[in-house]
Design an enzyme around this catalytic site. Sequence first.
Site, PDB file in Angstrom:
ATOM      1  N   HIS A   1      -5.348 -19.167 -15.270  1.00  0.00           N
ATOM      2  CA  HIS A   1      -5.857 -17.803 -15.367  1.00  0.00           C
ATOM      3  C   HIS A   1      -6.217 -17.254 -13.975  1.00  0.00           C
ATOM      4  CE1 HIS A   1      -8.256 -14.570 -17.438  1.00  0.00           C
ATOM      5  NE2 HIS A   1      -8.909 -14.610 -16.288  1.00  0.00           N
ATOM      6  N   GLU A   2      -7.008 -18.011 -13.232  1.00  0.00           N
ATOM      7  CA  GLU A   2      -7.447 -17.531 -11.909  1.00  0.00           C
ATOM      8  C   GLU A   2      -6.260 -17.419 -10.958  1.00  0.00           C
ATOM      9  OE1 GLU A   2     -10.220 -16.240 -11.872  1.00  0.00           O
ATOM     10  OE2 GLU A   2     -11.232 -17.248 -13.537  1.00  0.00           O
TER      11      GLU A   2
ATOM     12  N   HIS B   1      -4.733 -14.048 -11.222  1.00  0.00           N
ATOM     13  CA  HIS B   1      -5.419 -13.077 -10.362  1.00  0.00           C
ATOM     14  C   HIS B   1      -5.024 -13.291  -8.894  1.00  0.00           C
ATOM     15  CE1 HIS B   1      -8.024 -11.392 -13.423  1.00  0.00           C
ATOM     16  NE2 HIS B   1      -8.525 -12.573 -13.753  1.00  0.00           N
TER      17      HIS B   1
ATOM     18  N   GLU C   1      -6.290  -8.302 -15.389  1.00  0.00           N
ATOM     19  CA  GLU C   1      -6.348  -9.216 -16.535  1.00  0.00           C
ATOM     20  C   GLU C   1      -4.963  -9.438 -17.136  1.00  0.00           C
ATOM     21  OE1 GLU C   1      -8.835 -11.164 -17.864  1.00  0.00           O
ATOM     22  OE2 GLU C   1      -9.938 -10.606 -16.053  1.00  0.00           O
TER      23      GLU C   1
END
Lengths: 502, 502
Positions: free
Chosen positions: B266-267, B270, B296
């Site tokens: 997830h990170e 980003h 997101e």
Amino acid sequence: MNADYLRLRELLAEVQDLGAAQALLEWDQRTMMPARGSAARAEALATIVRLGFERFASDEIGALLDALGPWAADLPYESDEASLVRVTRREYDKARRVPATLKAEIARTAAIAGDAWIEARKASDFPAFRPHLERMVALKREYAACLAAPGTDLYDALLDDYEPGLTAAAATRMFDALRSGLVPLLGRIRERAGAVDERVLAGRFPADRQRAFCLSVLRAIGFDDDGFRLDVSAHPFETRMAAGDVRMTTRYDEGRLADALFGCIHELGHGLYESGVDPALARTPLDRGTSMGIHESQSRLWENVVGRGLPFWRFFYPKLQEAFPEPFACLPLETFWRAINRVEPSLIRVEADEVTYNLHVLLRFELERGLIGGDLVPADLPAAWNARMREYLGIAVPDDRRGVLQDIHWSQGDFGYFPTYTLGNVIASQLWERARAEVPGLEAAIEAGEFAPLRRWLHAAIHHHGAKFTGEELLARVTGRGADPAPYLAYLEGKYGAVYGG
Amino acid sequence: MNADYLRLRELLAEVQDLGAAQALLEWDQRTMMPARGSAARAEALATIVRLGFERFASDEIGALLDALGPWAADLPYESDEASLVRVTRREYDKARRVPATLKAEIARTAAIAGDAWIEARKASDFPAFRPHLERMVALKREYAACLAAPGTDLYDALLDDYEPGLTAAAATRMFDALRSGLVPLLGRIRERAGAVDERVLAGRFPADRQRAFCLSVLRAIGFDDDGFRLDVSAHPFETRMAAGDVRMTTRYDEGRLADALFGCIHELGHGLYESGVDPALARTPLDRGTSMGIHESQSRLWENVVGRGLPFWRFFYPKLQEAFPEPFACLPLETFWRAINRVEPSLIRVEADEVTYNLHVLLRFELERGLIGGDLVPADLPAAWNARMREYLGIAVPDDRRGVLQDIHWSQGDFGYFPTYTLGNVIASQLWERARAEVPGLEAAIEAGEFAPLRRWLHAAIHHHGAKFTGEELLARVTGRGADPAPYLAYLEGKYGAVYGG
């Protein structure tokens, strides 16, 4: 409370906050930052340094200092208020003489040259570093010219940044006195070279176990995990963001235990100094060590006078034997202690013994004086370096990596810094002499692993005052004298008589 | 080049440099800083933030934007120059409409309310938190009133901080469409709940081995050690100092592999976004992700669409089995894949599966709209929360700790942030649909461990543009449409049909 004084503190607090951001940007660059971050980091640093400088060298601070001068003159010299006005005035006057653009350019160049130095050192490629050094020399000459009084030595103006009041002439006298004592001492030691065998220290010391042992020693001395960090960097250093936020670094050579261990004790000396400043001085220019000479006196005192002393190892040697049974389990304490104090002319300053160390510094002092004075151009530096290594230490430099490229200082524009290492050695012995006179049972405490008595004495005598007094003033308050090489020479004579004695 | 434009870039570069220092101070505080550094860090951060704001909202930048308006209007809309003037104008106008005193009061209240929230959550004591929430709601209503056009919804002004242009009306339409698809899907899944067993994931996963496995996955996707770091923090996050300096964090629960693994992916979503911005936009306000919804969409796409997909695990599962033979050596791939996609209504948003996640967001959206609109008072919040948890997820909330007190957002004044999580899910599916249409063999590549095709498509479609376009504009450029829940619902139907299918 005087409203102008409160306003001055408010403005200075902002400047200190920018300084804390700068310290973090620099620490991070050397310990954490991914390689591709360096260009943007150089820009960010340049901006932060420039903003801090602009806000410090502002007309408003000048007007406040003018207004506060008479008020502060009526206060006790050693009061926080008088000290803050006095020290700020001195730094303000210097700051106003250097254009902000020049300061920013030096910071930007330092960031780029620092990275270039790392690469050049790796490849032992001085020509790759040379243009960065040339640029930095030119910038620092320009900087010194802003500060030097007409007709005075440009180099004196640079010395003053690290040790206010120190001059090249005074440093030369100090080195002359030391050389006249050190050269015969070194001669006597070399006659008895066989008395000490460093090979007993050989072994494999995995980095993680070195780190664990170093931390156990540091914690015993005064490192506290809520206020200190220990990380890895190419060139060990100590910096701090605030009294409760001290960052130390080291590097681990798995074939040599001593480098990281004594390096860590050295950096902790700096860290204890900066973490011990009176909290009342927080967010002022007094919230730091006062000069590099005093700073180095702290690191050297812990590293050498304490950390390479026999009482210290009477306590720690059994622990070391337990941590590294191979090679220490069957090695007698005294043999170990002699080995860690072996004197041997060598290539690397930070690995040098106490006797030859100052000769490493002397050659840097002479070379950087030449660079700044214009008598030596960077292109000729490696040859000049190698010639002096032969002359002072009698050894040949095999490559620039282990020669002129070994230190980070010049890439950062830190000309005038090196002499403070030797000054620190000199002051450390003066302080040690006072501490022994004033703290009963000091060496017995160290032998029992109790470092609080020495730490407390140093805290009250030195740390607590932050930058309220100059190094010279502080030394006079504690010892009643100026810097004096005699106690240092006496210490070396006594210690190395024992190490190399029968 | 237009001299005003160059001056604007120069001023904005300073603001960005202060922002980079702020990002580092915050990252360090959460990952590296010794505990006793926190008071000084708060001061340093406050100063850096204030200086950045003062320099951005300056009269000089306002005058330059006025002067540059007509010039920029003649340039192509998508040019760097027109985009910079347009985006800066929008942010400048917002910055100037909110009094600095109100901003400071919100920051001060957030600090106090954040501490109160931590304590209240621990004690499951909503009444202790209520006065802080009341104060924050009042302040954010005042803040929104500074920004909202007359007669428009106050809440819209808050949404605009996270997703420029998003309105409560549009968000409501999105949630209505989602709810009408998700509720029946959830019903069908619950009828087949026995088809998936999460207990097969139980095991012991030492942190150092989790880190090694996570890094091997991240590197395969696009994490590069010269431009990224992965550290540990209490609450995982991603931040960046510059395109080449991305910092991700995670936390390791030794009893659960999935948290760190999917959190890292997830990170990285980003991080890839922020590291991929066109270098020509460096040191401008365009050098970042454009909105939270787009941000997101990147993290969710990599975490869920890719990272919880079967093709992904066809490649990585043998490696996972090798890294953790216990419990995976004898567990079939499909059983594993079903387990990591198990759907189960639960209390905590950040632990929710893909299907129920948006219902958690929906209830927060409705409640915070009520708070800002004045239809709901904080005193009635717990009852309203619990009623919706029963209605949307069919579960009873045992205490406020696991209910209304679970998220930090409202204590920080972050009203309007939650909907961007769901918007990100929606956009992720729209992007995935486009990527599959435009990149031949996309899923086969993933199954072969080749992530460059997807990464390159996202880079060209999204990352490269930085903040030149709003999220809405960007989505229209890539998909020809606005946010549309249909592809997301189709994706969920297809995926969970397979996960829970026969």
